[in-house]
Design an enzyme around this catalytic site. Sequence first.
Site, PDB file in Angstrom:
ATOM      1  N   ASP A  67       0.678  -1.322   0.050  1.00  0.00           N
ATOM      2  CA  ASP A  67      -0.137   0.158  -0.098  1.00  0.00           C
ATOM      3  C   ASP A  67       0.872   1.352   0.187  1.00  0.00           C
ATOM      4  OD1 ASP A  67       0.896  -0.620   2.549  1.00  0.00           O
ATOM      5  OD2 ASP A  67      -1.063  -1.025   3.330  1.00  0.00           O
ATOM      6  N   ASP A 136      -8.115  -2.450  13.802  1.00  0.00           N
ATOM      7  CA  ASP A 136      -9.546  -2.343  13.316  1.00  0.00           C
ATOM      8  C   ASP A 136      -9.850  -3.660  12.523  1.00  0.00           C
ATOM      9  OD1 ASP A 136      -8.408  -1.629  10.866  1.00  0.00           O
ATOM     10  OD2 ASP A 136      -9.539   0.284  10.811  1.00  0.00           O
ATOM     11  N   HIS A 138      -7.953  -4.388   9.541  1.00  0.00           N
ATOM     12  CA  HIS A 138      -7.565  -4.427   8.370  1.00  0.00           C
ATOM     13  C   HIS A 138      -6.337  -5.023   7.847  1.00  0.00           C
ATOM     14  CE1 HIS A 138      -5.199  -0.380   9.602  1.00  0.00           C
ATOM     15  NE2 HIS A 138      -4.277  -1.307   9.107  1.00  0.00           N
ATOM     16  N   GLU A 143      -9.919  -1.055   4.854  1.00  0.00           N
ATOM     17  CA  GLU A 143     -10.462  -0.972   6.197  1.00  0.00           C
ATOM     18  C   GLU A 143     -11.910  -1.756   6.276  1.00  0.00           C
ATOM     19  OE1 GLU A 143      -8.671   0.348   8.335  1.00  0.00           O
ATOM     20  OE2 GLU A 143      -8.011   2.343   7.537  1.00  0.00           O
TER      21      GLU A 143
HETATM   22  C1  F6R Z   1       1.052  -1.730   6.157  1.00  0.00           C
HETATM   23  C2  F6R Z   1       0.000  -2.250   6.117  1.00  0.00           C
HETATM   24  C3  F6R Z   1      -1.029  -2.198   7.489  1.00  0.00           C
HETATM   25  C4  F6R Z   1      -0.240  -2.579   8.673  1.00  0.00           C
HETATM   26  C5  F6R Z   1      -1.302  -2.341   9.958  1.00  0.00           C
HETATM   27  C6  F6R Z   1      -0.602  -2.647  11.055  1.00  0.00           C
HETATM   28  O1  F6R Z   1       1.736  -1.589   4.767  1.00  0.00           O
HETATM   29  O2  F6R Z   1      -0.484  -2.908   5.188  1.00  0.00           O
HETATM   30  O3  F6R Z   1      -2.039  -3.296   7.329  1.00  0.00           O
HETATM   31  O4  F6R Z   1       0.233  -3.828   8.634  1.00  0.00           O
HETATM   32  O5  F6R Z   1      -1.775  -1.246   9.931  1.00  0.00           O
HETATM   33  O6  F6R Z   1       0.451  -1.674  11.329  1.00  0.00           O
HETATM   34  P1  F6R Z   1       1.500  -1.718  12.526  1.00  0.00           P
HETATM   35  O7  F6R Z   1       2.442  -3.025  12.252  1.00  0.00           O
HETATM   36  O8  F6R Z   1       2.164  -0.579  12.492  1.00  0.00           O
HETATM   37  O9  F6R Z   1       0.801  -1.895  13.762  1.00  0.00           O
END
Ligand code: F6R
Length: 261
Positions: A67, A136, A138, A143
Amino acid sequence: MEIVILPNREAIGALAADAFCALLDRKPDAVLGLATGSSPLPVYDELAARCERGEVSFSQARGFTLDEYVGLPADHPETYRNVINAELVSRVDFAPGAVQGPNGLADDIPASCAAYEAAIADAGGVDLQILGIGTDGHIGFNEPGSSLASRTRIKTLTEQTRIDNARFFDGDVDAVPTHCLTQGLATIMSARHIVLVAAGSGKAEAVHHLAEGGVSALWPGTILQHHPHVTVLVDEAAASRLQLASYYRQTYASKPAWQGL
Ligand code: F6R
């Protein structure tokens, strides 16, 4: 879905790195799916250390990130392109240009997202995808409410995700972009093996739904229950809401060593 409960983030990093190394050993030109955020950092630290010691090489491999924020200037340190460069690409021996990501500055976003899907397909698809999970639920930036059949597209970040990610923007929620481009849930599901890593009590509810909840767009990671080869590596805190934790521990403890992840 295999759930492995480990003592700490370092143990998660080492086991996930084992999966990357085993893949690159048998398929040096493997296609790797790369996530950003805090969760994969121990994995990337371990891979950088092993590459430095000559135990693994990425020289023939390619990578695709999950992403990208929309609208952040190319030189902003928090673009996911710059983050993945700093956390992994610059620390191992990928060939120049071997790692691509969605273009958050594209003029024609739908065309750019379609081209990204085509690039992944042209590369033969992702062999091993590393994922984190949002509080959440995702995965990527799919989302809650995301189509379970989605492909790479633009998404609006939830307020919760922007609050969670403000730590990367000096605590300023308003500095976190409102939109992102993300591989869709169907894109992620096309990877041949998925390793999801999660640590800390803040992830416990999302991990419980991921592994044990009903499949629902409300908890997008639950789509992984339909994937034939998913490995979830969690620490004790992230595992604290798992109803079948004892069974997962017992299963992993009795797993033959030759089986790998
Ligand atoms: C990042 C991504 C997100 C993160 C998620 C958890 O490329 O795709 O899905 O993996 O937001 O973020 P952290 O690891 O910072 O808690």
